[in-house]
Scaffold this motif. Structure first.
Motif, PDB file in Angstrom:
ATOM      1  N   TYR B  85      17.818  31.020  15.665  1.00 16.85           N
ATOM      2  CA  TYR B  85      16.462  31.569  15.777  1.00 16.85           C
ATOM      3  C   TYR B  85      16.114  31.791  17.246  1.00 16.85           C
ATOM      4  CZ  TYR B  85      15.605  30.295  10.880  1.00 16.85           C
ATOM      5  OH  TYR B  85      15.668  30.188   9.524  1.00 16.85           O
ATOM      6  N   TYR B  86      16.490  30.827  18.058  1.00 14.91           N
ATOM      7  CA  TYR B  86      16.185  30.919  19.487  1.00 14.91           C
ATOM      8  C   TYR B  86      16.929  32.095  20.108  1.00 14.91           C
ATOM      9  CZ  TYR B  86      14.984  29.309  24.141  1.00 14.91           C
ATOM     10  OH  TYR B  86      14.474  29.223  25.404  1.00 14.91           O
ATOM     11  N   ALA B  87      18.186  32.265  19.712  1.00 14.55           N
ATOM     12  CA  ALA B  87      18.983  33.362  20.266  1.00 14.55           C
ATOM     13  C   ALA B  87      18.403  34.712  19.867  1.00 14.55           C
ATOM     14  CB  ALA B  87      20.432  33.241  19.791  1.00 14.55           C
ATOM     15  N   ILE B  88      17.974  34.845  18.627  1.00 15.78           N
ATOM     16  CA  ILE B  88      17.357  36.100  18.178  1.00 15.78           C
ATOM     17  C   ILE B  88      16.055  36.342  18.933  1.00 15.78           C
ATOM     18  CG2 ILE B  88      16.295  37.267  16.202  1.00 15.78           C
ATOM     19  CD1 ILE B  88      18.317  35.779  14.419  1.00 15.78           C
ATOM     20  N   GLY B  89      15.375  35.247  19.235  1.00 17.87           N
ATOM     21  CA  GLY B  89      14.125  35.402  19.995  1.00 17.87           C
ATOM     22  C   GLY B  89      12.956  34.762  19.265  1.00 17.87           C
ATOM     23  N   VAL B  90      12.301  33.799  19.910  1.00 20.33           N
ATOM     24  CA  VAL B  90      11.197  33.113  19.239  1.00 20.33           C
ATOM     25  C   VAL B  90       9.984  33.998  19.058  1.00 20.33           C
ATOM     26  CG1 VAL B  90      11.835  30.731  19.824  1.00 20.33           C
ATOM     27  CG2 VAL B  90      10.526  32.127  21.446  1.00 20.33           C
ATOM     28  N   GLU B  91       9.982  35.166  19.707  1.00 22.00           N
ATOM     29  CA  GLU B  91       8.852  36.067  19.486  1.00 22.00           C
ATOM     30  C   GLU B  91       8.846  36.578  18.044  1.00 22.00           C
ATOM     31  OE1 GLU B  91      11.311  36.533  21.475  1.00 22.00           O
ATOM     32  OE2 GLU B  91      12.282  38.462  21.173  1.00 22.00           O
ATOM     33  N   ASN B  92       9.970  36.418  17.346  1.00 23.04           N
ATOM     34  CA  ASN B  92      10.004  36.781  15.934  1.00 23.04           C
ATOM     35  C   ASN B  92       9.510  35.675  15.022  1.00 23.04           C
ATOM     36  OD1 ASN B  92      11.121  39.457  16.141  1.00 23.04           O
ATOM     37  ND2 ASN B  92      13.004  38.450  16.844  1.00 23.04           N
ATOM     38  N   LEU B  93       9.132  34.540  15.589  1.00 24.08           N
ATOM     39  CA  LEU B  93       8.553  33.468  14.792  1.00 24.08           C
ATOM     40  C   LEU B  93       7.060  33.411  15.085  1.00 24.08           C
ATOM     41  CD1 LEU B  93      11.320  30.726  15.146  1.00 24.08           C
ATOM     42  CD2 LEU B  93      10.720  32.024  13.103  1.00 24.08           C
ATOM     43  N   ASP B  94       6.273  33.993  14.209  1.00 25.43           N
ATOM     44  CA  ASP B  94       4.823  33.960  14.391  1.00 25.43           C
ATOM     45  C   ASP B  94       4.367  32.517  14.378  1.00 25.43           C
ATOM     46  OD1 ASP B  94       4.883  36.663  14.343  1.00 25.43           O
ATOM     47  OD2 ASP B  94       4.153  36.865  12.271  1.00 25.43           O
ATOM     48  N   GLY B  95       3.529  32.161  15.337  1.00 26.36           N
ATOM     49  CA  GLY B  95       3.038  30.779  15.383  1.00 26.36           C
ATOM     50  C   GLY B  95       3.617  30.026  16.553  1.00 26.36           C
ATOM     51  N   ILE B  96       4.679  30.583  17.166  1.00 28.12           N
ATOM     52  CA  ILE B  96       5.189  29.981  18.394  1.00 28.12           C
ATOM     53  C   ILE B  96       4.654  30.809  19.557  1.00 28.12           C
ATOM     54  CG2 ILE B  96       7.235  29.369  19.733  1.00 28.12           C
ATOM     55  CD1 ILE B  96       8.731  28.877  17.240  1.00 28.12           C
ATOM     56  N   GLY B  97       3.913  30.175  20.414  1.00 29.03           N
ATOM     57  CA  GLY B  97       3.291  30.890  21.515  1.00 29.03           C
ATOM     58  C   GLY B  97       4.315  31.325  22.556  1.00 29.03           C
ATOM     59  N   SER B  98       4.130  32.503  23.115  1.00 32.34           N
ATOM     60  CA  SER B  98       5.109  33.020  24.067  1.00 32.34           C
ATOM     61  C   SER B  98       4.966  32.369  25.433  1.00 32.34           C
ATOM     62  CB  SER B  98       4.968  34.537  24.191  1.00 32.34           C
ATOM     63  OG  SER B  98       3.652  34.850  24.591  1.00 32.34           O
ATOM     64  N   ILE B  99       3.878  31.661  25.638  1.00 37.35           N
ATOM     65  CA  ILE B  99       3.683  31.084  26.967  1.00 37.35           C
ATOM     66  C   ILE B  99       4.110  29.623  27.016  1.00 37.35           C
ATOM     67  CG2 ILE B  99       1.788  32.640  27.627  1.00 37.35           C
ATOM     68  CD1 ILE B  99      -0.089  30.213  26.828  1.00 37.35           C
ATOM     69  N   GLU B 100       4.571  29.108  25.863  1.00 37.31           N
ATOM     70  CA  GLU B 100       4.999  27.713  25.830  1.00 37.31           C
ATOM     71  C   GLU B 100       6.341  27.557  26.561  1.00 37.31           C
ATOM     72  OE1 GLU B 100       3.315  25.725  21.903  1.00 37.31           O
ATOM     73  OE2 GLU B 100       4.294  27.637  21.457  1.00 37.31           O
ATOM     74  N   SER B 101       6.661  26.314  26.923  1.00 33.73           N
ATOM     75  CA  SER B 101       7.915  26.071  27.640  1.00 33.73           C
ATOM     76  C   SER B 101       9.088  26.285  26.693  1.00 33.73           C
ATOM     77  CB  SER B 101       7.937  24.634  28.161  1.00 33.73           C
ATOM     78  OG  SER B 101       8.371  23.771  27.140  1.00 33.73           O
ATOM     79  N   LYS B 102      10.270  26.537  27.272  1.00 26.66           N
ATOM     80  CA  LYS B 102      11.455  26.789  26.463  1.00 26.66           C
ATOM     81  C   LYS B 102      11.773  25.611  25.557  1.00 26.66           C
ATOM     82  CE  LYS B 102      13.742  30.277  29.294  1.00 26.66           C
ATOM     83  NZ  LYS B 102      13.152  31.321  28.431  1.00 26.66           N
ATOM     84  N   TRP B 103      11.557  24.406  26.064  1.00 22.84           N
ATOM     85  CA  TRP B 103      11.866  23.233  25.234  1.00 22.84           C
ATOM     86  C   TRP B 103      10.967  23.154  24.021  1.00 22.84           C
ATOM     87  CZ3 TRP B 103      16.294  21.260  25.583  1.00 22.84           C
ATOM     88  CH2 TRP B 103      16.991  21.240  26.801  1.00 22.84           C
ATOM     89  N   ILE B 104       9.695  23.453  24.247  1.00 23.78           N
ATOM     90  CA  ILE B 104       8.762  23.402  23.125  1.00 23.78           C
ATOM     91  C   ILE B 104       9.073  24.516  22.146  1.00 23.78           C
ATOM     92  CG2 ILE B 104       6.325  23.807  22.522  1.00 23.78           C
ATOM     93  CD1 ILE B 104       5.542  22.021  24.781  1.00 23.78           C
TER      94      ILE B 104
END
Lengths: 322, 322, 322, 322
Positions: B85-104
Motif C-alpha cells: 500500500y505504501y509503495a502504491i502511495g498512501v494518497e490512495n488511502l482516504d483517511g491518511i493525511g498527506s501531511i503526516e510523517s512517513k512513519w505514521i
C-alpha cells in the motif's frame, strides 16, 4: 494388447478370480493398473456430473489449480455482482459520484462488490434503495457461504487420509536363498507412522487357454512376509519364485517378450490419521529388471544414536548374475 | 550399539521377522523405538517438503508454537501488504493525511491492512484508485482463506484421534505364579472410554548367530492377557517368563550388561472418537527393574459408590526378593 | 459392596478375566458400569487438565451449557478488551465524545470491542493511535480465531459419531423355549441405519472363592443371537439360561438378595457416519425383573405398505409365571 | 402382505435368523428394504426431535432444499432482528432519517440487520444507545455462530463418506454353467476407488411353517464370488441355483405369484475417503427377470490403451431361453 500373450505358464500355479477384472483380454486396453495405483479405466455413459465426485476432484487436484479456481471464482462472481449493481444503477451506491466516467463507476461497483462479498464493508461506498440493499445482503450471504465451502475444502484437502508411501520404480528378479525372488521395495517418506502394514501382490497375464483363446489370468503371489508391525524403515516385498510360482522358469527374454503386470496393494494403519490407509502401484513386465539387487538404504548415524533412512535410494540397485 | 550383544538366549524361544526392522545391527544406532512410541529413525535424501507432512506437523506441535506461528504470520503478512500500500502511495488511502510523517503513514497503512485482512473494515481509512482497491480486494480474499485454513488446523488439532494412555516408566521383573513375569502397566488418564484394547509386546535383542556374527533378533512375548474389554482402570501387561520365554534364566546382571528393548504396541477402540487409536512405547533393558512389584492404584471411595483410580501411582512399585 | 456376595454359582459356568476389571471386590465401590455405559470410576492424581480431554468435554456437554459458555466467553472477552481500550484512553477511539460520561464512554468502548471482535466494524467508532490500533488489530485476530475454534466445536458436536440406540430400562427373566432366558431389548430411535450389529453380554458378580474370600467373577453370557445384519427394528438379546449358564437355578430371591450386574456392549456399523459406533449399558440385579415378557413393539401400518416401530414400548413387558 | 405366501421351498436350504427382521409376517407391511437400501420402517412413539438426527437429515436432504433452508433462515432471522430494532426505536440507528416513512425505516432496519448478521457493517447505518448496540452485538455473534454451523454442515455434506455404487434395476435368472444363476450387477460410477468389496445376498420369503402358519424365512444366498479386490469395472453377483439353493426349482410363474425379496448389502474400502462404506438395495420378486442375460458393459478403447466402462448399460440385458 500389443504383445504376444503368454504361451507357457507354470501348471502348478493356481489362478485367482477375485481381482475384479474380467477374463476376456480383448475387452482390455493397456495395463490394468496405472503406476499411481488408479485403475486404467475410462467411465462413460453418464453425464459428467454423474460420473464425477466434485469433492474428490477438488481434493485431489494440485494446489495451484485449486487456488486458481478459487481466485477465478472470486474475480468472476464480483464481476457478476458488479454488473448487477451497475444495471440497477450506481446512483444507489452512495459514495460513487454521478459525474465520474462509466468505467470508474463500474470499477467502484466492482470493488464495492468485493468489499461486500468478503464482508469487509468499509462503508465509503454503501448501498441505498431496496434493490441494491437486497442485492448487497444477498451478496454478503453468498460470500459467507462460499467461504464456508472453501473452509471445508481446505480442511478436506489437508486432512484427507493418504498413505505416504513411495515404491521403487522397478521390480527386480534377484537372487533369493537358493533360487530367485521377485522383489519390490517401499518406504514411508513422511513424518507419519504406519503400523500393521499388509501387502498383497497379484500377477496378471494374458495366457492361452486349453482352446488356444487368450484369457486374462490372475495369480496371487505369496510373499515371504506379507505383514510387518511397523513401516519405519524400508520394506522389501519378496515373492520367492518356487516351483509353485507362476513365474517359475521365466527368463529375461520371457519378461521382455510377454505381456504381464504385477499389481501391489498395501494397507496400513496410520496412527496420526488414526485410520487405515491404502495405496497401490503396478509393475508391467517392462519395469521388471532381471538380475539385480536392491542396495541397503539405511545405516547408523555417526554418533550411533539414530538410524538414517536414505529415501533417494529407494530404487537403487546393482546388477547381479542369476 | 555400545554394549555387548546378548551371548545367550533361550534356545526354545522362537524369533519373529515381521517387526519391520532389519537383522543387521551395524545398520542401527541407539534404540529401535523412542519412549514416546516413534521410531528412532532420521529420514534423508528428499527435500524437507517431500519428507514433511506439514499438516501433521502443524497438528502435533505444541500449542504455544502453533499460536506463535499464527501470530507471526499475521504480523508479517500485514507488513507485506502495508509495504505494498505504501509503495502504491498512501494518497490512495482516504483517511491518511498527506501531511503526516512517513512513519505514521506507514503505521496507518499497516493497521488498514490488518482491518482488511480480518475484514473488520471500519472504513475510517478506505482504498481509492484501481491498484489500491484491487490490492485491498486481494488482501480480504487472502485473509478469509487464511482463516479458512486456520479453522481447519484448529479443528484438526483438537479432533485428531489419539490414544490417551499413560505407561509406567519402568517395566518390572516381578514374582508371578510360581515363577517370574515381565510386567508393564498402563491406564487411560482422560475422560474417554477405550474398548477392546489389545496389546502386543515384542522383545528386540542383538544376539550372536551360529557364525558368531551379531544379528538383531525379535521375539513376540506372549501375554497372560493380550486383550481386555474396556480400559477403565489400570491394565498390567504380564509376560510369564516360562521355559519358552526368550527371557528365561535372565538375571539382574544380564539385564544390566546386555542390550535389548521391549516394545509395547496398544490398539483400542475409543468410543468418543469412534475410531481405533494406537499407541506405542518401549523399555530398554536399563528401564527394566529386576525384582519389584507394582502397587495397587485403585480403591473404593469413602461412601462405597465409586472406584477411584490414582493416576499418579502408575509407576509406583516396591522392591521384592525374587 | 453393601449386599451379601453371591454364595452359590453354577460350577459348570466358566468365568472370564479379560473384562478389564480386577478381582478384588474391596477395591470397588458401587456398580461397575453406569446406566449410560460409562465406567463408574473417578480419576485422581493428575491435575484437572491432565485428566480432562477438553474437546471431549465440550462435545458431550448439553447444548444449553455449550451455548452458555460461548455467550459468557463473548461477554467476558469484550469486557477485557473494553477495559484495555478504556485504560489506553477513549480519546484514541474516534467517535466517542470526550464530554460524555465515563459509563457511556466505557459502554461505547465495550460495543466497539464487540464490533471489532466479530469483525463487523461499522466504523462510526474507529481506532486511532498506535496502541489502540494495535489492540484492535489483535482483537480482530482473536475474534476470528475464536470463531475458528467455535466452528470446529460446532462441527465436532454434531458430526461426532454416536450409536443412536435405546435400551429397555429393565432386563427380564422370561420363559424361553423349555426353560428361561435373560432378555434385554434395544432399538435405534433415529433415522440412521445400523448394520452388522454385534452384542456382548457380561455378568459380573461378587462370589466367595474356595477360601471363603469374596472375589469379583465375570462371565460371558452366550446369546441366542449375538449378531444381526441390520438393526432396523427392535432387537431382543436373549441369553438362554441353560445348565452351563452362571444364572442357572437363580430364583427371584437370589436376584433380590445378591449383588450382580449384567453389562451389555454393542458395536455396529453406522452407514451414515460410515464408521463403527459403540454403546454400552448395564443392568444391576435390582433392574432385572423375574418373570416377565417383552411385548411386541412393531406392527404393519394400515395400508400394509410399511412396518411401524413403536419406540415408546421399548420397556413394555407383562408379568408371566415362570 | 398381499400375495400368497410361498408354499414350497427347497427343503435342503437352510434359513438364517440373524437378519434383524422378525419371523411374524403379519407384523410387516410391504417390502423389507426399499430400493435405496433404507429399511421400510416408520418410527413412532417418540417426539419428532427424539426420532430425528437433524444432522443426518441436513446431510442427506437434496441440495436445493438445503440451500432453501439457509436462505429462509437468513431472511427470517433478519426479519426478527429488524423488528426488534424497530421496536426499540429507529432513532437509535444513526443514518436512518426520522422523517422517512415507516416502511422505509423498517426496510433500512432490515438491511442494517443483514449487514450486522453477515458482519459486513458498512457503517452508513450504525447503532446507538445501549439496547440497540447490545442487540447489534448479539446479532453479530448469532451471525457468526450461524455461519460456523453452516460451515460445518457444508463440510459434513460433501465429506460424508458414501458408497458411489449403482445397481442394475433388475435381477436376472440367467443360464449359469450347466444350470441357472441369480444375477445382479453393480458398478462404481464416480472417480473413486473401491477396494476389498464384499457382498452379502439374503433372500426373504413368507412361507408356511409345519403348522400351516405363514412365517418370514430368510436365506443367505451363497455367491460364486462374494469378494473382489477392486471394483474398477462392473461386478456381476452370481448366486448359482444349485440343489441347495432355496430358489432351486423356481419357475417364472413362481416368481410372478409369490412374495419374496432379495436383499443385497455391499461393503468396500474407499481409498479416497479412507474408510469403509456400505450400501444396500433390494429386489422384490417383481423385479427379477426370468430368462435374461446381462450384456457386457466394458470394452477396449480405440487405441487399445484404456478400458472403457459404459455406465448406462448397467441394466442392459437380453432375453434368453432357459
Amino acid at each position: 494388447m500389443a504383445k504376444d500373450s503368454v504361451k507357457k505358464v507354470n501348471s502348478k500355479a493356481e489362478s485367482v478370480t477375485t481381482t475384479g477384472f474380467g477374463t476376456n483380454p480383448s475387452s482390455y486396453g493397456g495395463r490394468f493398473i496405472n503406476k499411481d495405483g488408479s485403475a486404467n479405466v475410462i467411465k462413460r455413459g453418464l453425464t459428467f456430473f454423474e460420473r464425477i465426485s466434485w469433492y474428490h476432484t477438488m481434493l485431489t487436484m494440485p494446489g495451484w489449480k485449486f487456488l486458481g479456481i478459487i481466485v477465478s471464482f472470486y474475480a468472476s462472481i464480483n464481476f457478476v455482482f458488479a454488473s448487477l449493481y451497475y444495471a440497477i444503477g450506481v446512483e444507489n451506491l452512495d459514495g460513487i459520484g454521478s459525474i465520474e466516467s462509466k468505467w470508474i463507476q463500474f470499477g467502484k461497483a466492482y470493488f464495492f462488490s468485493a468489499q461486500t462479498f468478503t464482508t469487509v464493508g468499509y462503508g465509503h461506498i454503501s448501498p441505498n434503495g431496496i434493490a441494491t440493499s437486497a442485492l448487497a445482503a444477498t451478496e454478503a450471504l453468498t460470500g459467507l457461504l462460499s467461504f464456508a465451502i472453501a473452509t471445508g475444502l481446505f480442511y478436506g484437502r489437508f486432512s484427507k487420509p493418504q498413505a505416504f508411501v513411495i515404491f521403487s520404480h522397478n521390480a527386480l528378479i534377484s537372487p533369493y536363498k537358493d533360487g530367485r525372488g521377485l522383489m519390490m521395495r517401499m518406504a514411508s517418506p513422511k513424518n507419519t507412522n504406519l503400523m500393521d502394514a499388509e501387502a498383497r501382490v497379484t500377477l496378471g497375464m494374458v495366457i492361452k487357454d486349453e482352446h488356444g483363446n487368450p484369457v486374462n489370468k490372475f495369480y496371487q503371489l505369496p510373499l515371504e512376509m506379507s505383514y510387518i508391525n511397523s513401516l519405519s524403515l524400508s520394506w522389501t516385498l519378496v515373492h520367492p519364485i518356487t516351483e509353485e510360482s507362476p513365474l517359475y522358469g521365466f527368463t529375461a527374454e520371457d519378461f521382455a517378450n510377454m505381456e504381464g503386470e504385477v499389481i501391489v496393494a498395501v494397507k496400513a494403519f496410520d496412527d496420526l490419521f488414526s485410520t487405515t490407509v491404502a495405496i497401490s502401484t503396478s509393475y508391467t513386465f517392462d519395469e521388471i529388471v532381471y538380475g539385480a539387487k536392491f542396495e541397503m538404504m539405511y545405516a547408523e548415524n555417526n554418533d550411533q544414536t539414530k538410524t538414517i533412512l536414505e529415501l533417494d535410494k529407494i530404487n537403487t540397485f546393482k546388477r547381479v548374475e542369476i
